[in-house]
Design a protein around this motif. Structure first.
Motif, PDB file in Angstrom:
ATOM      1  N   ARG A 147      -0.462 131.539 180.317  1.00 26.39           N
ATOM      2  CA  ARG A 147       0.329 131.877 179.140  1.00 26.39           C
ATOM      3  C   ARG A 147      -0.346 131.511 177.824  1.00 26.39           C
ATOM      4  N   LEU A 162      -2.342 135.219 185.963  1.00 27.12           N
ATOM      5  CA  LEU A 162      -2.196 134.257 187.059  1.00 27.12           C
ATOM      6  C   LEU A 162      -2.945 134.727 188.304  1.00 27.12           C
ATOM      7  N   ILE A 163      -2.738 135.974 188.681  1.00 26.13           N
ATOM      8  CA  ILE A 163      -3.354 136.490 189.906  1.00 26.13           C
ATOM      9  C   ILE A 163      -4.869 136.588 189.757  1.00 26.13           C
ATOM     10  N   ASN A 188      -0.648 140.160 179.982  1.00 25.69           N
ATOM     11  CA  ASN A 188       0.387 140.008 181.005  1.00 25.69           C
ATOM     12  C   ASN A 188       0.146 138.699 181.754  1.00 25.69           C
ATOM     13  N   GLN A 189       1.129 137.803 181.723  1.00 27.62           N
ATOM     14  CA  GLN A 189       0.951 136.491 182.337  1.00 27.62           C
ATOM     15  C   GLN A 189       0.767 136.578 183.849  1.00 27.62           C
ATOM     16  N   ILE A 190       1.473 137.472 184.523  1.00 26.37           N
ATOM     17  CA  ILE A 190       1.364 137.588 185.979  1.00 26.37           C
ATOM     18  C   ILE A 190      -0.023 138.079 186.372  1.00 26.37           C
TER      19      ILE A 190
END
Length: 967
Positions: free
Chosen positions: A71, A164-165, A159-161
């Motif tokens: 984030r 993360l991935i 995009n945070q997701i």
């Protein structure tokens, strides 16, 4: 730096302004504690170490750091503040470093909250703090590398997701490169290269307790590369939609050069193995001064050759680079005298043939898996140490230590590589020197003195032997030059002062041909060098070859660089019963002890039945004696009178374990002899609340059926001795943190008899021990509950091992020699009488009544603690090879023979630091205490955060009030 620090504080505070920080820290603590106690089964492995805390850290940090960093830039993009930051008078470098250090601070706070765990373990066993420090350093560097990756990915995505991935996948790729699941598909060289690139393999190297600059720089390089990419990515955002110009190309070139330098420095540092710090206790991964001293004795080239196949077992493959690094230190320390090389025998058929034919090195079948199929691969994992014409081979069973953690879960480590290699170097060095000049390693001149009566008073055999001795001393005089002199003295000559001196100082007294012969004579020999005097025993067969061996043995005691000889007396296997051809129930066997002693010393098995010690013996070790005869006692007694050391491991009880637990009270035959010297082994057994586990068959009723199970129980007859019960000042306990004494008996010392001798208490039980006279050694859980035995009331420490050194008087002083008495009985019996020619040989009744000050008796109050059965039981309980008892006796031998070079590095195995014995309730208390401390830490952080917020609010309010007041 001020700007970076302000950004760091701002971002760090932002973590705690929402639940993110508490979720991160809470998940981290819960995961680490769960892995430590449940997944890695800390209490079941029974090893006092913290490596299970860090074993899953490379994977755990992947997800945690990705969750924290996802984030940081993506949120700036979403909130529309990124453009404001990039147009502010703050450089992109300051912004990146500020966010980077904020994340690193968060990881640091999380690690601080795990500190109660190593502190707890340090109270449960002898924790080595070196690997603990290495683990925390490795975790911080690993987290820094992962954070740098996460920050770069975050700046490339809004995009945070996705962030993360993506960051999780990149970090996992770095981990996968050097992991066991991948390197097993490659040969040794390929595996080593992959391990240099893998974040997990580098992490494991540091958590061993070795902080290597190459490993630390690897993480710094990843940090540098991705921070540079992050800064460049921010600069590119600032240039958005602007035409390309020279400034843009300069940024691209500078970034590329920085990244290239970060990567290239890894390759430059790769061959440099000296820039490292071994933080482990005793520096078990570095060569010691002891090793350097042996390498300094080399006169000829020493070859150390590693035979390692490209394809080997995946658990062994990671050990090869460690051996390479260690042997590189040997090469540096030995200079031109040490040549180290590694070969793959399958690529050198001529060397493979030589290995098999000359050195007996054969490939071992290992089950391996390639990319396409599982197979059995015959591979090499051997070290050859060669010096001159002497050589030693170390196979994989000699080099590794295995800890079983489950049905298929094995942990493999190098057992104690420096000790194994240095021991082999010592053996080949001494063997080579033993065949050379005896006087080369003797610092002070040696004098041979023969106390001989005139020829007309000597038996014919001794006249011949005297002539042989004259020839031998002439040869030694020619060989030794000024380092050797020989004199012959008639003790009865002159005024008889010499005879009185021999009797008073050395305990020598006139000999006789037999007990019935009234004629006496003198025939004694000594070697002296400086203040040390060695008595040369008279060989049993009176041959020239035997007296030569005895004299060479005496000379070797003055020199450095010769293997010592231990005369070992252990029970012999029972012969078959004649009528049935069946074996009697065997007594305790000591094959493991024999094998371990044989690695460093020459071992001569002796039953002492003839009443004579082997001529070459430097030390006598009597283990588990039973009903020793006067002849055996006489041989042992006279060896002590010569200034030798007698090591005894004995107890009045014979223990049987093969057909159920049995204890029989049987005399050792040593009772009166030891009592004469002021030492008594009590006719009782020691029981202790501090004890080791023992697998006991237990019957359990299930309805009408009886089920027999094997249950591990705390067994009070297995006394667990820790450093507080060991005499650490003696030097004999070096390398030992724990010792299990099985079915021991207490030892008492008569201080009146030993007031002029040095008495050293070596081993003691704990304060919670007591004595028992019961021979029922099987637990009775129905009568005594979980304890299995009745608890004793009179509790105190019990002496379990002692050393007594000084001048001793012979047990047979003033008594006829048992050898002469036996000869007299034979001569008196017509059925056993020999012809005249045989009778004239007789038995020379040579007897010494006093010992020099160097004589020593060392007694252990257990006859079974070093037996094969006891070692097997302890090894099965600990799920790893347990050799501490035999290492104790090996230490005793080296300590007694003043051959203490390897004492400092023996017994430093990875799995040797066992936990203190504790109950199930105590284990649960320790576990839940750490859960409570972790929760308390979280609460404390919340209070600190709340107080900081309130203080900031008050400060802001005060500023507002001050501002309104001015208005």
């Amino acid at each position: 730096m001020t700007t970076i620090l302000r950004i760091t504080k701002k971002e760090f505070g932002a973590f705690f302004s929402s639940p993110i920080a508490f979720i991160f820290i809470g998940v981290f603590l819960a995961a680490t504690l769960f892995i430590f106690f449940w997944v890695e089964k800390f209490f079941a492995t029974n090893i006092a170490e913290i490596r299970p805390l860090f074993s899953w850290m490379p994977i755990l940090m992947i997800f945690l750091t990705a969750a924290v960093t996802m984030r940081l830039w993506a949120e700036e993009r979403r909130a529309g503040t990124l453009e404001f930051l990039l147009t502010s008078p703050v450089s992109p470098c300051d912004l990146v470093l500020g966010k980077f250090f904020a994340c690193l601070w968060l990881v640091g706070v999380s690690l601080i909250l795990t500190l109660p765990l190593p502190v707890t373990v340090s109270f449960l066993g002898p924790l080595d703090w070196g690997p603990v420090l290495g683990g925390y350093v490795a975790t911080m560097f690993l987290a820094a590398a992962y954070i740098a990756i996460g920050l770069f990915v975050s700046v490339k995505s809004d995009n945070q997701i996705v962030s993360l991935i993506t960051s999780s996948l990149i970090c996992f790729l770095f981990y996968l490169i050097g992991s066991d699941m991948l390197i097993g598909f490659f040969g040794n060289r390929g595996a080593e290269l992959l391990q240099l690139l893998g974040s997990g393999s580098r992490f494991e190297s540091i958590t061993r307790g070795v902080i290597d600059l190459r490993d630390l720089y690897y993480y710094l390089a990843i940090m540098g590369v991705f921070i540079c990419l992050n800064i460049y990515a921010l600069e590119k955002i600032r240039w958005a939609d602007n035409p390309v110009n020279s400034r843009h190309r300069s940024w691209q070139l500078a970034t590329a050069l920085l990244i290239a330098n970060f990567i290239a420095a890894n390759f430059w540092l790769a061959p440099i193995g000296q820039l490292r710090a071994d933080m482990t206790h005793g520096q078990i991964y570095s060569i010691s001064e002891t090793t350097r001293s042996y390498l300094g004795q080399l006169k000829e080239p020493l070859l150390i050759r590693g035979y390692f196949s490209a394809q080997t077992h995946p658990l062994l493959a990671p050990l090869v680079p460690r051996l390479r690094d260690l042997l590189a230190e040997y090469a540096v320390a030995g200079g031109d005298r040490v040549h180290v090389e590694f070969i793959d025998p399958t690529e050198h058929p001529d060397l493979e043939q030589e290995a098999g034919q000359k050195y007996g090195i054969r490939p071992v079948p290992f089950q391996t898996a390639s990319k396409y199929q599982a197979a059995v691969t015959n591979s090499y994992f051997d070290l050859l140490i060669q010096y001159g014409d002497q050589f030693e081979v170390l196979g994989f069973r000699d080099l590794i230590e295995v800890k079983v953690q489950g049905d298929q879960d094995l942990q493999v480590e190098l057992r104690n590589p420096e000790y194994d290699i240095t021991r082999s170097i010592k053996k080949v060095l001494y063997s080579y020197q033993g065949g050379g000049d005896l006087f080369a390693t003797i610092a002070k001149p040696v004098t041979f003195t023969g106390y001989f009566s005139p020829d007309d008073r000597l038996p014919n055999e001794l006249v011949t032997l005297k002539q042989s001795i004259s020839e031998l001393t002439a040869e030694m005089k020619k060989e030794g030059g000024e380092h050797f002199t020989a004199t012959v003295v008639d003790p009865d000559g002159g005024d008889g002062n010499i005879a009185k001196k021999l009797e008073n100082e050395y305990g020598f007294r006139p000999m006789a041909l037999s007990i019935l012969d009234t004629r006496s004579f003198w025939f004694y020999m000594t070697l002296s060098s400086g203040d040390e005097i060695v008595e040369i025993p008279l060989p049993e067969d009176l041959s020239k070859e035997s007296i030569k061996r005895a004299m060479e043995t005496g000379l070797k005691r003055f020199g450095a660089g010769f293997a010592k000889t231990i005369a070992l007396n252990t029970p012999r296997p029972q012969p078959p019963m004649p009528q049935y051809g069946m074996m009697e129930p065997p007594g305790p066997q000591f094959n493991v002890l024999h094998q371990l002693l044989e690695k460093e010393h020459k071992i001569v098995d002796t039953d002492l039945a003839s009443g004579h010690m082997p001529e070459e013996a430097d030390l006598l070790m009597v283990v588990s004696p039973e009903s020793m005869t006067d002849k055996q006692l006489f041989g042992m007694d006279q060896f002590l009178m010569q200034g030798g050391t007698v090591v005894i491991a004995a107890s009045p009880y014979t223990i049987g374990v093969r057909n159920g637990l049995t204890a029989d009270n049987k005399p050792t035959g040593l009772e009166e002899w030891l009592k004469f010297h002021g030492i008594t082994i009590g006719d009782k057994l020691v029981m202790d609340d501090r004890n080791s586990a023992f697998p006991i068959p237990v019957q359990r009723k299930v309805g009408a059926f009886t089920v027999q199970e094997t249950k591990l129980v705390n067994y009070p007859y297995f006394v667990d001795i820790r450093p507080d019960g060991m005499n650490q000042e003696s030097g004999l306990m070096t390398g030992l943190n724990q010792l299990t004494m099985t079915w021991p008996s207490p030892i008492s010392v008569d201080h009146d008899k030993n007031k002029e001798r040095k008495v050293t208490r070596l081993l003691e039980s704990s304060d919670d021990s007591w004595l028992s006279t019961s021979t029922t050694i099987t637990p009775d859980f129905q009568t005594y509950g979980e304890a299995g035995f009745a608890a004793g009331d009179d509790r105190d420490r019990q002496l379990l091992a002692v050393s007594v050194e000084g001048k001793f008087t012979s047990y047979f002083a003033g008594k006829p020699s048992p050898l002469a008495a036996a000869e007299a009985m034979t001569a008196a019996d017509p059925a056993t009488a020999t012809d005249k020619s045989e009778e004239t040989k007789g038995v020379i009744t040579r007897q010494i009544d006093h010992s020099p000050e160097s004589a020593r008796i060392i007694v252990f109050g257990s006859s079974t603690f070093a037996s094969d059965d006891a070692i097997s039981i302890s090894s099965s309980t600990m799920q790893t090879s347990y050799l501490n008892p035999v290492q104790m006796l090996t230490n005793t031998a080296d300590w007694s023979l003043e051959d203490r070079g390897l004492l400092s590095i023996r017994g430093r195995g990875h799995f040797s630091r066992t936990l203190l014995p504790m109950s199930r309730d105590m284990q649960m208390v320790c576990e839940y205490l750490n859960y409570a401390l972790a929760a308390t830490g979280l609460v404390l952080i919340w209070f600190i955060k709340r107080n900081i917020v309130r203080r900031n609010e008050k400060h802001s309010l005060a500023l507002l009030q001050e501002s309104f007041g001015r208005i």
